[in-house]
Design an enzyme around this catalytic site. Structure first.
Site, PDB file in Angstrom:
ATOM      1  N   ILE A 155       0.831  -1.213   0.000  1.00  0.00           N
ATOM      2  CA  ILE A 155       0.000   0.000   0.000  1.00  0.00           C
ATOM      3  C   ILE A 155       0.864   1.262   0.000  1.00  0.00           C
ATOM      4  O   ILE A 155       0.640   2.188  -0.784  1.00  0.00           O
ATOM      5  CB  ILE A 155      -0.958  -0.020   1.213  1.00  0.00           C
ATOM      6  CG1 ILE A 155      -1.950  -1.186   1.079  1.00  0.00           C
ATOM      7  CG2 ILE A 155      -1.696   1.303   1.329  1.00  0.00           C
ATOM      8  CD1 ILE A 155      -2.775  -1.467   2.323  1.00  0.00           C
ATOM      9  N   ASP A 174      11.351   2.372   6.262  1.00  0.00           N
ATOM     10  CA  ASP A 174      10.928   0.973   6.234  1.00  0.00           C
ATOM     11  C   ASP A 174      12.150   0.120   6.564  1.00  0.00           C
ATOM     12  O   ASP A 174      13.217   0.340   5.979  1.00  0.00           O
ATOM     13  CB  ASP A 174      10.360   0.596   4.846  1.00  0.00           C
ATOM     14  CG  ASP A 174       9.561  -0.705   4.886  1.00  0.00           C
ATOM     15  OD1 ASP A 174      10.097  -1.714   5.404  1.00  0.00           O
ATOM     16  OD2 ASP A 174       8.410  -0.716   4.426  1.00  0.00           O
ATOM     17  N   CYS A 205       2.425   1.192   7.794  1.00  0.00           N
ATOM     18  CA  CYS A 205       3.114   0.048   8.418  1.00  0.00           C
ATOM     19  C   CYS A 205       2.079  -0.788   9.168  1.00  0.00           C
ATOM     20  O   CYS A 205       1.005  -0.297   9.506  1.00  0.00           O
ATOM     21  CB  CYS A 205       4.190   0.558   9.367  1.00  0.00           C
ATOM     22  SG  CYS A 205       3.565   1.726  10.579  1.00  0.00           S
ATOM     23  N   PRO A 206       2.403  -2.051   9.447  1.00  0.00           N
ATOM     24  CA  PRO A 206       1.455  -2.848  10.243  1.00  0.00           C
ATOM     25  C   PRO A 206       1.521  -2.422  11.718  1.00  0.00           C
ATOM     26  O   PRO A 206       2.477  -1.760  12.123  1.00  0.00           O
ATOM     27  CB  PRO A 206       1.982  -4.279  10.082  1.00  0.00           C
ATOM     28  CG  PRO A 206       3.431  -4.122   9.745  1.00  0.00           C
ATOM     29  CD  PRO A 206       3.600  -2.805   9.056  1.00  0.00           C
ATOM     30  N   THR A 232      -4.084   5.367   7.607  1.00  0.00           N
ATOM     31  CA  THR A 232      -5.004   4.347   7.091  1.00  0.00           C
ATOM     32  C   THR A 232      -4.490   2.958   7.469  1.00  0.00           C
ATOM     33  O   THR A 232      -4.924   1.961   6.892  1.00  0.00           O
ATOM     34  CB  THR A 232      -5.139   4.423   5.549  1.00  0.00           C
ATOM     35  OG1 THR A 232      -3.827   4.293   4.968  1.00  0.00           O
ATOM     36  CG2 THR A 232      -5.760   5.721   5.088  1.00  0.00           C
ATOM     37  N   SER A 233      -3.536   2.884   8.425  1.00  0.00           N
ATOM     38  CA  SER A 233      -2.959   1.563   8.753  1.00  0.00           C
ATOM     39  C   SER A 233      -3.747   0.901   9.884  1.00  0.00           C
ATOM     40  O   SER A 233      -4.702   0.157   9.615  1.00  0.00           O
ATOM     41  CB  SER A 233      -1.465   1.680   9.055  1.00  0.00           C
ATOM     42  OG  SER A 233      -1.223   2.514  10.161  1.00  0.00           O
ATOM     43  N   ARG A 234      -3.370   1.174  11.116  1.00  0.00           N
ATOM     44  CA  ARG A 234      -4.139   0.701  12.267  1.00  0.00           C
ATOM     45  C   ARG A 234      -4.144   1.819  13.310  1.00  0.00           C
ATOM     46  O   ARG A 234      -3.134   2.512  13.484  1.00  0.00           O
ATOM     47  CB  ARG A 234      -3.534  -0.568  12.876  1.00  0.00           C
ATOM     48  CG  ARG A 234      -3.775  -1.843  12.066  1.00  0.00           C
ATOM     49  CD  ARG A 234      -5.246  -2.305  12.115  1.00  0.00           C
ATOM     50  NE  ARG A 234      -5.473  -3.539  11.370  1.00  0.00           N
ATOM     51  CZ  ARG A 234      -5.873  -3.598  10.093  1.00  0.00           C
ATOM     52  NH1 ARG A 234      -6.095  -2.490   9.405  1.00  0.00           N
ATOM     53  NH2 ARG A 234      -6.068  -4.763   9.520  1.00  0.00           N
ATOM     54  N   ASP A 258      -8.532   6.934   8.924  1.00  0.00           N
ATOM     55  CA  ASP A 258      -9.500   5.908   8.524  1.00  0.00           C
ATOM     56  C   ASP A 258      -9.601   4.839   9.603  1.00  0.00           C
ATOM     57  O   ASP A 258     -10.447   3.949   9.510  1.00  0.00           O
ATOM     58  CB  ASP A 258      -9.076   5.269   7.192  1.00  0.00           C
ATOM     59  CG  ASP A 258     -10.137   4.315   6.653  1.00  0.00           C
ATOM     60  OD1 ASP A 258     -11.299   4.742   6.530  1.00  0.00           O
ATOM     61  OD2 ASP A 258      -9.808   3.137   6.374  1.00  0.00           O
ATOM     62  N   GLU A 263     -11.672   1.754  17.772  1.00  0.00           N
ATOM     63  CA  GLU A 263     -12.743   1.756  16.757  1.00  0.00           C
ATOM     64  C   GLU A 263     -13.718   0.596  16.888  1.00  0.00           C
ATOM     65  O   GLU A 263     -14.830   0.649  16.357  1.00  0.00           O
ATOM     66  CB  GLU A 263     -12.140   1.750  15.348  1.00  0.00           C
ATOM     67  CG  GLU A 263     -11.470   0.425  14.950  1.00  0.00           C
ATOM     68  CD  GLU A 263     -10.909   0.441  13.527  1.00  0.00           C
ATOM     69  OE1 GLU A 263     -10.212   1.403  13.169  1.00  0.00           O
ATOM     70  OE2 GLU A 263     -11.179  -0.531  12.792  1.00  0.00           O
ATOM     71  N   HIS A 295     -12.984   3.277   8.741  1.00  0.00           N
ATOM     72  CA  HIS A 295     -12.284   2.089   8.232  1.00  0.00           C
ATOM     73  C   HIS A 295     -12.901   1.637   6.901  1.00  0.00           C
ATOM     74  O   HIS A 295     -13.326   0.488   6.755  1.00  0.00           O
ATOM     75  CB  HIS A 295     -12.321   0.950   9.269  1.00  0.00           C
ATOM     76  CG  HIS A 295     -11.134   0.028   9.135  1.00  0.00           C
ATOM     77  ND1 HIS A 295     -10.451  -0.468  10.221  1.00  0.00           N
ATOM     78  CD2 HIS A 295     -10.507  -0.484   8.045  1.00  0.00           C
ATOM     79  CE1 HIS A 295      -9.471  -1.247   9.807  1.00  0.00           C
ATOM     80  NE2 HIS A 295      -9.482  -1.273   8.490  1.00  0.00           N
TER      81      HIS A 295
END
Ligand code: NAD
Length: 334
Positions: A155, A174, A205-206, A232-234, A258, A263, A295
């Protein structure tokens, strides 16, 4: 194979049924989220199909193993909601969808950037009220801006390519730099340098122990005054109270989210008749320069088609020879 599909929405049903026509698994659609309280609904199934806010800590996995569950087929990319070590010990295979349209999420992140920059969210409401004044809507040209991408996997790399097309300079962080990104002109730097230089920082990133609250008070202090932050990751990659303090101080210029750390009790449900009990989230909604979506970055027909196809392939592979196509290996992660 009988599969208990938790957190089912009508669109999940539509795309999973379409993907299941030749494999003919018995998909038991369940509306509740998977929690300690609802785990018993999986009784009689061999597999559980779970989504981003289904919780699979050790006690839920133990209960699922007791009901005979041998496969958890996640219909998402992230797997931070599963205790993988516990699953391994309990003999439960965990599979995921490592790849579906990366464009869906990357393009949504770009939509947040552009909407915040040009105040589209506010212009929409203002124009409908007959107010055509432009005060408060002053934006900036994208070309020539510096964009910091944290995580250049599928992504993040797609997002970087789109922003490079706008004429932006792309910096990235990264632990595994992507040669294709380097060839395309992306410059990998230290996190502190990225934060200090970027006009826009976007998180791809995760969520891991290393990235939990990566964007905390200290990271925000390093960012340029007036910079934009997109997540928009977590949700938990951001320390939300620290972000609120940076917004109140006027240090953070724009925030596009997002995802949100808490959430699970909010997103994917229609709560328009209810009073929001989460005061931190309610505070976020009060800023004019904050744009939150629930999300939905993954939510394109192309992405749902891909997610459903891979999820069914994982279930079929496991049924055939005990190996899901995209099994998550704890050993490889260690
Ligand atoms: P990916 O695995 O292809 O890429 C993740 C990248 O992050 C990898 O290159 C990895 O090396 C990098 N990374 C790991 N730790 C890092 C760190 N500490 N700092 C910087 N980079 C780091 O994953 P992807 O498909 O690009 O997805 C990225 C994330 O997006 C997922 O983990 C998921 O949480 C999130 N996601 C959100 C939605 C949504 O609808 N909002 C949908 C899909 C995925």
């Amino acid at each position: 194979m009988r599969v208990a599909v938790f957190s089912t929405k009508p669109y999940d049903r539509h795309f999973l049924d379409a993907a299941n026509t030749s494999d003919c698994h018995e998909l038991a659609y369940l509306e509740p989220r998977l929690t300690r309280e609802t785990a018993a609904l999986a009784d009689g199934a061999t597999a559980v199909c779970a989504f981003v806010n289904d919780a699979l800590p050790v006690d839920v996995l133990r209960a699922l193993a007791g009901w005979g569950i041998r496969l958890v087929a996640l219909r998402c990319t992230g797997f931070n909601n599963v205790d993988l070590v516990a699953a391994r010990k309990l003999g439960i295979t965990v599979a995921r969808v490592p790849e579906y349209s990366p464009h869906a999420v990357a393009e949504h992140a770009v939509a947040l950037v552009l909407a915040l920059n040009r105040n589209i969210h506010r212009a929409y409401a203002r124009v409908r009220e007959g107010n055509f004044a432009l005060e408060g809507f002053l934006g900036f040209d994208m070309t020539g801006r510096t964009v910091g991408v944290i995580g250049t996997g599928r992504i993040g790399a797609t997002f970087a390519r789109i922003l490079a097309g706008f004429g932006c300079t792309i910096l990235a962080v990264d632990p595994a730099p992507d040669p294709a990104c380097i060839a395309a002109g992306v410059r990998y730097v230290e996190l502190s340098d990225l934060l200090a230089s970027a006009d826009i920082v976007s998180l791809h990133c995760p969520l891991t122990p290393a990235t939990r609250h990566l964007i905390d008070q200290a990271a925000l202090a390093r960012m340029r005054r007036g910079a934009m932050l997109i997540n928009t990751s977590r949700g938990a990659v951001i320390d939300t109270p620290a972000v609120i303090a940076a917004l109140k101080a006027g240090h953070l210029g724009h925030l596009g989210l997002d995802v949100y750390e808490e959430e699970a009790d909010l997103f994917f449900e229609d709560l328009s008749d209810k009073v929001i009990q989460d005061d931190v989230f309610a505070r976020l909604l009060s800023f004019p320069n904050v744009l939150v979506t629930g999300h939905q970055a993954f939510f394109t027909a192309d992405a749902l088609h891909g997610i459903a196809g891979t999820t069914i392939a994982n279930i079929t592979g496991f049924e055939r020879d005990g190996r899901a196509v995209h099994e998550i290996s704890v050993e490889k992660l260690a």
